[in-house]
Design a protein around this motif. Structure first.
Motif, PDB file in Angstrom:
ATOM      1  N   ASN A 159     -12.743   1.166 -17.907  1.00  0.00           N
ATOM      2  CA  ASN A 159     -11.407   0.669 -17.143  1.00  0.00           C
ATOM      3  C   ASN A 159     -11.122   1.881 -15.979  1.00  0.00           C
ATOM      4  OD1 ASN A 159     -11.022  -1.603 -18.591  1.00  0.00           O
ATOM      5  ND2 ASN A 159      -9.662  -0.640 -20.147  1.00  0.00           N
ATOM      6  N   THR A 160     -11.257   3.127 -16.323  1.00  0.00           N
ATOM      7  CA  THR A 160     -11.233   4.126 -15.192  1.00  0.00           C
ATOM      8  C   THR A 160     -12.257   3.730 -14.213  1.00  0.00           C
ATOM      9  OG1 THR A 160     -12.565   5.558 -16.466  1.00  0.00           O
ATOM     10  CG2 THR A 160     -10.253   5.696 -16.971  1.00  0.00           C
ATOM     11  N   THR A 161     -13.431   3.419 -14.165  1.00  0.00           N
ATOM     12  CA  THR A 161     -14.253   3.245 -13.255  1.00  0.00           C
ATOM     13  C   THR A 161     -13.820   2.158 -12.445  1.00  0.00           C
ATOM     14  OG1 THR A 161     -15.932   4.206 -14.356  1.00  0.00           O
ATOM     15  CG2 THR A 161     -16.519   3.059 -12.787  1.00  0.00           C
ATOM     16  N   VAL A 162     -13.537   1.175 -13.200  1.00  0.00           N
ATOM     17  CA  VAL A 162     -13.154  -0.241 -12.376  1.00  0.00           C
ATOM     18  C   VAL A 162     -11.886  -0.055 -11.522  1.00  0.00           C
ATOM     19  CG1 VAL A 162     -12.136  -2.487 -12.730  1.00  0.00           C
ATOM     20  CG2 VAL A 162     -14.120  -1.706 -14.067  1.00  0.00           C
ATOM     21  N   ALA A 163     -10.767   0.950 -12.136  1.00  0.00           N
ATOM     22  CA  ALA A 163      -9.472   1.230 -11.357  1.00  0.00           C
ATOM     23  C   ALA A 163      -9.998   1.976 -10.127  1.00  0.00           C
ATOM     24  CB  ALA A 163      -8.731   1.910 -12.238  1.00  0.00           C
ATOM     25  N   ARG A 164     -10.816   2.923 -10.006  1.00  0.00           N
ATOM     26  CA  ARG A 164     -11.383   3.400  -8.922  1.00  0.00           C
ATOM     27  C   ARG A 164     -11.983   2.663  -7.958  1.00  0.00           C
ATOM     28  NH1 ARG A 164     -12.924   7.672 -12.786  1.00  0.00           N
ATOM     29  NH2 ARG A 164     -15.092   6.761 -12.829  1.00  0.00           N
ATOM     30  N   LYS A 165     -12.883   1.841  -8.425  1.00  0.00           N
ATOM     31  CA  LYS A 165     -13.393   0.794  -7.413  1.00  0.00           C
ATOM     32  C   LYS A 165     -12.159  -0.009  -6.811  1.00  0.00           C
ATOM     33  CE  LYS A 165     -17.936   0.384  -9.756  1.00  0.00           C
ATOM     34  NZ  LYS A 165     -18.856   0.699  -8.450  1.00  0.00           N
ATOM     35  N   ARG A 166     -11.501  -0.581  -7.579  1.00  0.00           N
ATOM     36  CA  ARG A 166     -10.386  -1.109  -7.080  1.00  0.00           C
ATOM     37  C   ARG A 166      -9.504  -0.376  -5.961  1.00  0.00           C
ATOM     38  NH1 ARG A 166      -7.760  -6.009  -8.581  1.00  0.00           N
ATOM     39  NH2 ARG A 166      -5.611  -6.330  -7.859  1.00  0.00           N
ATOM     40  N   ALA A 167      -9.138   0.891  -6.316  1.00  0.00           N
ATOM     41  CA  ALA A 167      -8.304   1.611  -5.296  1.00  0.00           C
ATOM     42  C   ALA A 167      -9.240   1.699  -3.954  1.00  0.00           C
ATOM     43  CB  ALA A 167      -8.278   3.144  -6.087  1.00  0.00           C
ATOM     44  N   VAL A 168     -10.446   2.006  -4.258  1.00  0.00           N
ATOM     45  CA  VAL A 168     -11.200   2.206  -2.834  1.00  0.00           C
ATOM     46  C   VAL A 168     -11.031   0.804  -2.066  1.00  0.00           C
ATOM     47  CG1 VAL A 168     -13.667   2.298  -1.858  1.00  0.00           C
ATOM     48  CG2 VAL A 168     -12.759   3.768  -3.676  1.00  0.00           C
ATOM     49  N   LEU A 169     -11.148  -0.442  -2.749  1.00  0.00           N
ATOM     50  CA  LEU A 169     -11.376  -1.668  -1.852  1.00  0.00           C
ATOM     51  C   LEU A 169      -9.867  -1.910  -1.343  1.00  0.00           C
ATOM     52  CD1 LEU A 169     -13.431  -3.703  -4.241  1.00  0.00           C
ATOM     53  CD2 LEU A 169     -14.030  -2.892  -2.108  1.00  0.00           C
ATOM     54  N   LEU A 170      -8.858  -1.538  -2.195  1.00  0.00           N
ATOM     55  CA  LEU A 170      -7.387  -1.842  -1.860  1.00  0.00           C
ATOM     56  C   LEU A 170      -7.311  -0.862  -0.412  1.00  0.00           C
ATOM     57  CD1 LEU A 170      -5.338  -1.732  -4.963  1.00  0.00           C
ATOM     58  CD2 LEU A 170      -6.321  -3.672  -3.596  1.00  0.00           C
ATOM     59  N   SER A 171      -7.967   0.488  -0.407  1.00  0.00           N
ATOM     60  CA  SER A 171      -7.668   1.297   0.739  1.00  0.00           C
ATOM     61  C   SER A 171      -8.595   0.635   1.959  1.00  0.00           C
ATOM     62  CB  SER A 171      -8.461   2.574   0.436  1.00  0.00           C
ATOM     63  OG  SER A 171      -8.506   3.379   1.354  1.00  0.00           O
ATOM     64  N   PHE A 172      -9.461   0.082   1.867  1.00  0.00           N
ATOM     65  CA  PHE A 172      -9.931  -0.637   2.725  1.00  0.00           C
ATOM     66  C   PHE A 172      -9.158  -2.096   3.488  1.00  0.00           C
ATOM     67  CE2 PHE A 172     -12.916  -4.131   4.471  1.00  0.00           C
ATOM     68  CZ  PHE A 172     -13.580  -3.520   5.701  1.00  0.00           C
ATOM     69  N   TYR A 173      -8.927  -2.761   2.509  1.00  0.00           N
ATOM     70  CA  TYR A 173      -8.116  -3.901   3.074  1.00  0.00           C
ATOM     71  C   TYR A 173      -6.741  -3.504   3.422  1.00  0.00           C
ATOM     72  CZ  TYR A 173     -12.085  -7.179   1.987  1.00  0.00           C
ATOM     73  OH  TYR A 173     -13.103  -7.483   2.072  1.00  0.00           O
ATOM     74  N   ALA A 174      -6.146  -2.346   2.947  1.00  0.00           N
ATOM     75  CA  ALA A 174      -4.910  -1.951   3.422  1.00  0.00           C
ATOM     76  C   ALA A 174      -5.040  -1.496   4.924  1.00  0.00           C
ATOM     77  CB  ALA A 174      -4.365  -1.051   2.689  1.00  0.00           C
ATOM     78  N   PHE A 175      -6.156  -0.742   4.992  1.00  0.00           N
ATOM     79  CA  PHE A 175      -6.469  -0.236   6.425  1.00  0.00           C
ATOM     80  C   PHE A 175      -6.557  -1.337   7.413  1.00  0.00           C
ATOM     81  CE2 PHE A 175      -9.706   1.013   9.761  1.00  0.00           C
ATOM     82  CZ  PHE A 175      -9.209   2.440   9.969  1.00  0.00           C
ATOM     83  N   ALA A 176      -7.663  -2.264   7.108  1.00  0.00           N
ATOM     84  CA  ALA A 176      -7.690  -3.508   7.929  1.00  0.00           C
ATOM     85  C   ALA A 176      -6.588  -4.290   8.267  1.00  0.00           C
ATOM     86  CB  ALA A 176      -8.688  -4.445   7.275  1.00  0.00           C
ATOM     87  N   TRP A 177      -5.575  -4.313   7.293  1.00  0.00           N
ATOM     88  CA  TRP A 177      -4.050  -5.184   7.591  1.00  0.00           C
ATOM     89  C   TRP A 177      -3.409  -4.217   8.612  1.00  0.00           C
ATOM     90  CZ3 TRP A 177       0.771  -3.736   5.779  1.00  0.00           C
ATOM     91  CH2 TRP A 177       1.774  -4.932   5.748  1.00  0.00           C
ATOM     92  N   ARG A 178      -3.322  -3.021   8.333  1.00  0.00           N
ATOM     93  CA  ARG A 178      -2.512  -1.972   9.311  1.00  0.00           C
ATOM     94  C   ARG A 178      -2.795  -2.205  10.585  1.00  0.00           C
ATOM     95  NH1 ARG A 178      -3.005   1.570   4.954  1.00  0.00           N
ATOM     96  NH2 ARG A 178      -4.711   2.918   6.431  1.00  0.00           N
ATOM     97  N   HIS A 179      -4.138  -2.496  10.854  1.00  0.00           N
ATOM     98  CA  HIS A 179      -4.920  -2.297  12.232  1.00  0.00           C
ATOM     99  C   HIS A 179      -4.816  -3.597  12.801  1.00  0.00           C
ATOM    100  CE1 HIS A 179      -5.625   1.815  10.823  1.00  0.00           C
ATOM    101  NE2 HIS A 179      -5.761   2.035  12.254  1.00  0.00           N
ATOM    102  N   GLY A 180      -4.559  -4.883  11.915  1.00  0.00           N
ATOM    103  CA  GLY A 180      -4.421  -6.201  12.639  1.00  0.00           C
ATOM    104  C   GLY A 180      -5.713  -6.878  12.600  1.00  0.00           C
TER     105      GLY A 180
END
Length: 294
Positions: free
Chosen positions: A100-121
């Motif tokens: 679960n901890t490994t999956v949580a780290r992967k999810r956090a990385v992907l959320l970071s990418f998509y939050a970045f993409a959203w912030r930049h339109g």
């Protein structure tokens, strides 16, 4: 820059001991993306705070892109992220289930990418906060007849004394709440309405994410087991726990859903294919949609 391999720490490795820092196949996968997605990935990776986080970001993102199998990276929804994490937990992503901890780290990385993409339109919606597309939501829906049989199974679990499982599946079916939201429920989230049902639980508040809260009428099937759980748990302690006291998790909830389906008469092969994700809502807006569904 013409290749993601030009970023510090991402020199491609083509053969043993050639000085490469990351697999060449990962670099090639990113470089083959359409120009807009490629530029977004480059900008996000360049923005990572260290070489180690840049390398981890490349590894997780390329793993996710391979799993998507044809879905446009910038068209991803929260449902895709959930399904990817579920695949990692259940062992269908890699050779064995990931912790679960490994999956949580992967999810956090992907959320970071998509939050970045959203912030930049670059994307029109943020997969971390917007409702999934209607098609993705419909794909998670269960037929009305299967829901009816699951409710029958919930009643049988309760009659067998499996109070926590009965309450959890009843609330999942009625609200679409995530396993984290259900695992965090306490007696303080259960409210009675004066003069109704002889003091039985009547309303539940579900905490979805850090700030969102939704309130639902408690389905009749969940009221007796919740009354028992509220009476047996100290205030502030989770209502749903395993028999040994450990917190519940996705696999526990999945097993409870399967047992309820079997008890309700759903064929075994289908019952074992059911997953909480099929009933899951990903935002409070969708929680309310699920609660209003027949």
């Amino acid at each position: 820059m013409t290749s993601v391999g030009g970023l510090a720490g991402l020199r491609p490795r083509r053969r043993p001991r050639d000085g490469g820092e990351v697999p060449g196949a990962d670099v090639d996968l990113i470089d083959a993306l359409d120009p807009l997605t490629w530029r977004t990935v480059i900008a996000w990776l360049r923005d990572r705070p260290s070489t180690a986080t840049r390398q981890a970001g490349l590894q997780v993102l390329t793993s996710f892109l391979r799993w998507l199998r044809g879905v446009e990276p910038l068209a991803v929804t929260g449902a895709h992220l959930d399904a990817y994490c579920d695949a990692a937990r259940t062992g269908t992503l890699a050779r064995k289930p990931l912790a679960n901890t490994t999956v949580a780290r992967k999810r956090a990385v992907l959320l970071s990418f998509y939050a970045f993409a959203w912030r930049h339109g670059v994307v029109r919606h943020n997969p971390t906060s917007s409702p999934p597309a209607a098609k993705a939501r419909d794909a998670r829906s269960l037929p009305r007849e299967e829901r009816r049989l699951i409710r029958q199974g919930i009643a049988r679990l309760a009659a067998e004394g499996r109070t926590a499982e009965a309450a959890a599946v009843a609330l999942l079916e009625a609200t679409g709440a995530s396993v984290d939201a259900l695992a965090g429920l306490t007696s303080q989230d259960i409210h009675t309405v004066a003069g109704r049902d002889g003091g039985q639980p009547a309303v539940i508040t579900v905490h979805h994410g850090r700030h969102d809260i939704a309130a639902f009428p408690i389905p009749p099937l969940a009221r007796p087991p919740l009354r028992i759980l509220c009476a047996s748990r100290p205030a502030g302690e989770p209502l749903l726990r395993r028999p040994d006291g450990r917190p519940v998790d996705l696999e526990w909830l999945r097993a409870a859903l399967t047992d309820a389906a079997l008890a309700g008469g759903i064929p075994e092969q289908r019952a074992r294919q059911l997953h909480p994700h099929l009933l899951r809502a990903t935002t409070v807006t969708e929680l309310l949609h699920e609660a209003a569904s027949p």
